[in-house]
Design an enzyme around this catalytic site. Structure first.
Site, PDB file in Angstrom:
ATOM      1  N   PRO A   9       0.789  -1.230   0.000  1.00  0.00           N
ATOM      2  CA  PRO A   9       0.000   0.000   0.000  1.00  0.00           C
ATOM      3  C   PRO A   9       0.829   1.292   0.000  1.00  0.00           C
ATOM      4  O   PRO A   9       1.857   1.377   0.675  1.00  0.00           O
ATOM      5  CB  PRO A   9      -0.837  -0.095   1.278  1.00  0.00           C
ATOM      6  CG  PRO A   9      -0.213  -1.156   2.096  1.00  0.00           C
ATOM      7  CD  PRO A   9       0.462  -2.095   1.141  1.00  0.00           C
ATOM      8  N   ASN A  10       0.328   2.229  -0.785  1.00  0.00           N
ATOM      9  CA  ASN A  10       0.866   3.598  -0.886  1.00  0.00           C
ATOM     10  C   ASN A  10       2.176   3.702  -1.662  1.00  0.00           C
ATOM     11  O   ASN A  10       2.682   4.806  -1.861  1.00  0.00           O
ATOM     12  CB  ASN A  10       1.022   4.242   0.510  1.00  0.00           C
ATOM     13  CG  ASN A  10      -0.301   4.307   1.234  1.00  0.00           C
ATOM     14  OD1 ASN A  10      -1.263   4.871   0.695  1.00  0.00           O
ATOM     15  ND2 ASN A  10      -0.387   3.729   2.413  1.00  0.00           N
ATOM     16  N   ARG A  17       4.507  10.997  -2.135  1.00  0.00           N
ATOM     17  CA  ARG A  17       4.424  10.618  -0.737  1.00  0.00           C
ATOM     18  C   ARG A  17       5.741  10.918   0.004  1.00  0.00           C
ATOM     19  O   ARG A  17       6.793  10.384  -0.350  1.00  0.00           O
ATOM     20  CB  ARG A  17       4.167   9.111  -0.735  1.00  0.00           C
ATOM     21  CG  ARG A  17       4.296   8.456   0.565  1.00  0.00           C
ATOM     22  CD  ARG A  17       4.271   6.948   0.419  1.00  0.00           C
ATOM     23  NE  ARG A  17       4.058   6.404   1.727  1.00  0.00           N
ATOM     24  CZ  ARG A  17       4.332   5.168   2.084  1.00  0.00           C
ATOM     25  NH1 ARG A  17       4.785   4.320   1.180  1.00  0.00           N
ATOM     26  NH2 ARG A  17       4.144   4.773   3.304  1.00  0.00           N
ATOM     27  N   TYR A  22      10.956   8.875   1.173  1.00  0.00           N
ATOM     28  CA  TYR A  22      10.899   7.850   0.115  1.00  0.00           C
ATOM     29  C   TYR A  22      11.486   8.309  -1.221  1.00  0.00           C
ATOM     30  O   TYR A  22      11.505   7.531  -2.175  1.00  0.00           O
ATOM     31  CB  TYR A  22       9.443   7.389  -0.068  1.00  0.00           C
ATOM     32  CG  TYR A  22       8.870   6.766   1.181  1.00  0.00           C
ATOM     33  CD1 TYR A  22       9.346   5.548   1.657  1.00  0.00           C
ATOM     34  CD2 TYR A  22       7.873   7.416   1.917  1.00  0.00           C
ATOM     35  CE1 TYR A  22       8.852   4.986   2.830  1.00  0.00           C
ATOM     36  CE2 TYR A  22       7.363   6.853   3.092  1.00  0.00           C
ATOM     37  CZ  TYR A  22       7.856   5.644   3.536  1.00  0.00           C
ATOM     38  OH  TYR A  22       7.367   5.089   4.690  1.00  0.00           O
ATOM     39  N   ASN A  74       8.091  -5.543  -1.040  1.00  0.00           N
ATOM     40  CA  ASN A  74       8.029  -4.458  -0.072  1.00  0.00           C
ATOM     41  C   ASN A  74       6.577  -4.424   0.392  1.00  0.00           C
ATOM     42  O   ASN A  74       5.719  -3.862  -0.286  1.00  0.00           O
ATOM     43  CB  ASN A  74       8.427  -3.120  -0.704  1.00  0.00           C
ATOM     44  CG  ASN A  74       8.419  -1.997   0.324  1.00  0.00           C
ATOM     45  OD1 ASN A  74       7.865  -2.164   1.417  1.00  0.00           O
ATOM     46  ND2 ASN A  74       9.005  -0.867  -0.022  1.00  0.00           N
ATOM     47  N   ALA A  77       3.135  -0.957   4.767  1.00  0.00           N
ATOM     48  CA  ALA A  77       2.580  -0.998   6.130  1.00  0.00           C
ATOM     49  C   ALA A  77       2.159  -2.406   6.546  1.00  0.00           C
ATOM     50  O   ALA A  77       2.133  -2.721   7.746  1.00  0.00           O
ATOM     51  CB  ALA A  77       1.398  -0.039   6.239  1.00  0.00           C
ATOM     52  N   GLU A  98      12.770  -9.286   1.537  1.00  0.00           N
ATOM     53  CA  GLU A  98      11.973  -8.168   2.052  1.00  0.00           C
ATOM     54  C   GLU A  98      12.752  -6.877   1.796  1.00  0.00           C
ATOM     55  O   GLU A  98      13.927  -6.796   2.174  1.00  0.00           O
ATOM     56  CB  GLU A  98      11.774  -8.372   3.567  1.00  0.00           C
ATOM     57  CG  GLU A  98      11.113  -7.217   4.297  1.00  0.00           C
ATOM     58  CD  GLU A  98      11.208  -7.360   5.830  1.00  0.00           C
ATOM     59  OE1 GLU A  98      12.011  -8.194   6.321  1.00  0.00           O
ATOM     60  OE2 GLU A  98      10.499  -6.619   6.524  1.00  0.00           O
ATOM     61  N   HIS A 100      12.733  -2.556   2.061  1.00  0.00           N
ATOM     62  CA  HIS A 100      12.150  -1.283   2.510  1.00  0.00           C
ATOM     63  C   HIS A 100      13.009  -0.160   1.977  1.00  0.00           C
ATOM     64  O   HIS A 100      14.245  -0.208   2.102  1.00  0.00           O
ATOM     65  CB  HIS A 100      12.085  -1.208   4.039  1.00  0.00           C
ATOM     66  CG  HIS A 100      11.227  -2.283   4.606  1.00  0.00           C
ATOM     67  ND1 HIS A 100       9.861  -2.267   4.494  1.00  0.00           N
ATOM     68  CD2 HIS A 100      11.551  -3.447   5.211  1.00  0.00           C
ATOM     69  CE1 HIS A 100       9.367  -3.370   5.037  1.00  0.00           C
ATOM     70  NE2 HIS A 100      10.373  -4.106   5.480  1.00  0.00           N
ATOM     71  N   ARG A 107      13.273   4.082  12.551  1.00  0.00           N
ATOM     72  CA  ARG A 107      12.065   4.910  12.585  1.00  0.00           C
ATOM     73  C   ARG A 107      11.189   4.572  13.812  1.00  0.00           C
ATOM     74  O   ARG A 107      11.711   4.104  14.820  1.00  0.00           O
ATOM     75  CB  ARG A 107      11.322   4.754  11.246  1.00  0.00           C
ATOM     76  CG  ARG A 107      12.174   5.269  10.065  1.00  0.00           C
ATOM     77  CD  ARG A 107      11.441   5.140   8.742  1.00  0.00           C
ATOM     78  NE  ARG A 107      10.240   5.960   8.714  1.00  0.00           N
ATOM     79  CZ  ARG A 107       9.281   5.834   7.780  1.00  0.00           C
ATOM     80  NH1 ARG A 107       9.415   4.926   6.815  1.00  0.00           N
ATOM     81  NH2 ARG A 107       8.219   6.619   7.819  1.00  0.00           N
TER      82      ARG A 107
HETATM   83  C1  DQA Z   1       8.215   1.020   3.817  1.00  0.00           C
HETATM   84  C2  DQA Z   1       8.302   1.255   5.320  1.00  0.00           C
HETATM   85  C3  DQA Z   1       6.983   0.984   5.985  1.00  0.00           C
HETATM   86  O1  DQA Z   1       7.082   1.189   7.382  1.00  0.00           O
HETATM   87  C4  DQA Z   1       5.931   1.917   5.440  1.00  0.00           C
HETATM   88  O2  DQA Z   1       4.673   1.619   6.003  1.00  0.00           O
HETATM   89  C5  DQA Z   1       5.871   1.922   3.964  1.00  0.00           C
HETATM   90  C6  DQA Z   1       7.100   1.825   3.203  1.00  0.00           C
HETATM   91  C7  DQA Z   1       9.530   1.400   3.099  1.00  0.00           C
HETATM   92  O3  DQA Z   1       9.661   1.052   1.929  1.00  0.00           O
HETATM   93  O4  DQA Z   1      10.389   2.068   3.669  1.00  0.00           O
HETATM   94  O5  DQA Z   1       4.803   2.103   3.378  1.00  0.00           O
HETATM   95  O6  DQA Z   1       7.998  -0.356   3.581  1.00  0.00           O
END
Ligand code: DQA
Length: 145
Positions: A9-10, A17, A22, A74, A77, A98, A100, A107
């Site tokens: 998501p997002n 964003r 990011y 990735n 959330a 995984e 990020h 964080r």
């Molecule tokens: C994320 C880190 C997560 O905590 C966050 O909710 C994201 C992006 C990252 O790519 O740094 O949406 O996965």
């Protein structure tokens, strides 16, 4: 070799964003970068993004049924909440990395939990969009061996 590159998501909002966290490059740019890199290595990359947990579970299962060799994910959330994604990766048994974009370890406290991590062969965090490339290279080397 076929890899599934999954984003939660997002992540479709990259570039808009929180660019201080990011970056300024958008999702299309990320996909272009991944596809160009994969073409160079002879990898078929199936890229997919969803804001919905069940859709991501479906894609993890599809990776298995369509004969993928590995997954880069990735979960965004859902990293911090989803047992369904953990179970899906466990179910298919494919080597999974995984990723990020941000350094989740430095964080908020709630970002320190990753349900999926225990079934991933590797975690790459805080390396920006380059983290996806590192994950692809890692799987490429691991699968070829
Ligand atoms: C994320 C880190 C997560 O905590 C966050 O909710 C994201 C992006 C990252 O790519 O740094 O949406 O996965």
């Amino acid at each position: 070799m076929k890899l599934y590159i999954l984003n939660g998501p997002n992540l479709n909002m990259l570039g808009i964003r929180e660019p201080d966290i990011y970056g300024k490059q958008d999702y299309a740019c990320l996909i272009r970068m991944i596809e160009e890199h994969c073409v160079g290595l002879g990898i078929e990359a199936v890229c997919y993004q969803s804001n919905h947990e069940g859709d991501l579970v479906d894609k993890i299962q599809e990776a298995y049924f369509k004969g993928a060799d590995g997954i880069v994910i990735n979960p965004a959330a859902y990293t911090h909440t989803s047992i369904a994604l953990l179970d899906a990766v466990k179910a298919v048994g494919l080597p999974t990395v995984e990723v990020h974009i941000s350094a989740v370890d430095t964080r908020e406290d709630f970002r320190q939990i990753s349900y999926i991590r225990e079934v991933c062969t590797k975690t790459i965090s805080g390396k920006g969009l380059g983290g996806y490339i590192e994950a692809i290279d890692y799987l490429y080397d691991k699968i070829r061996k």
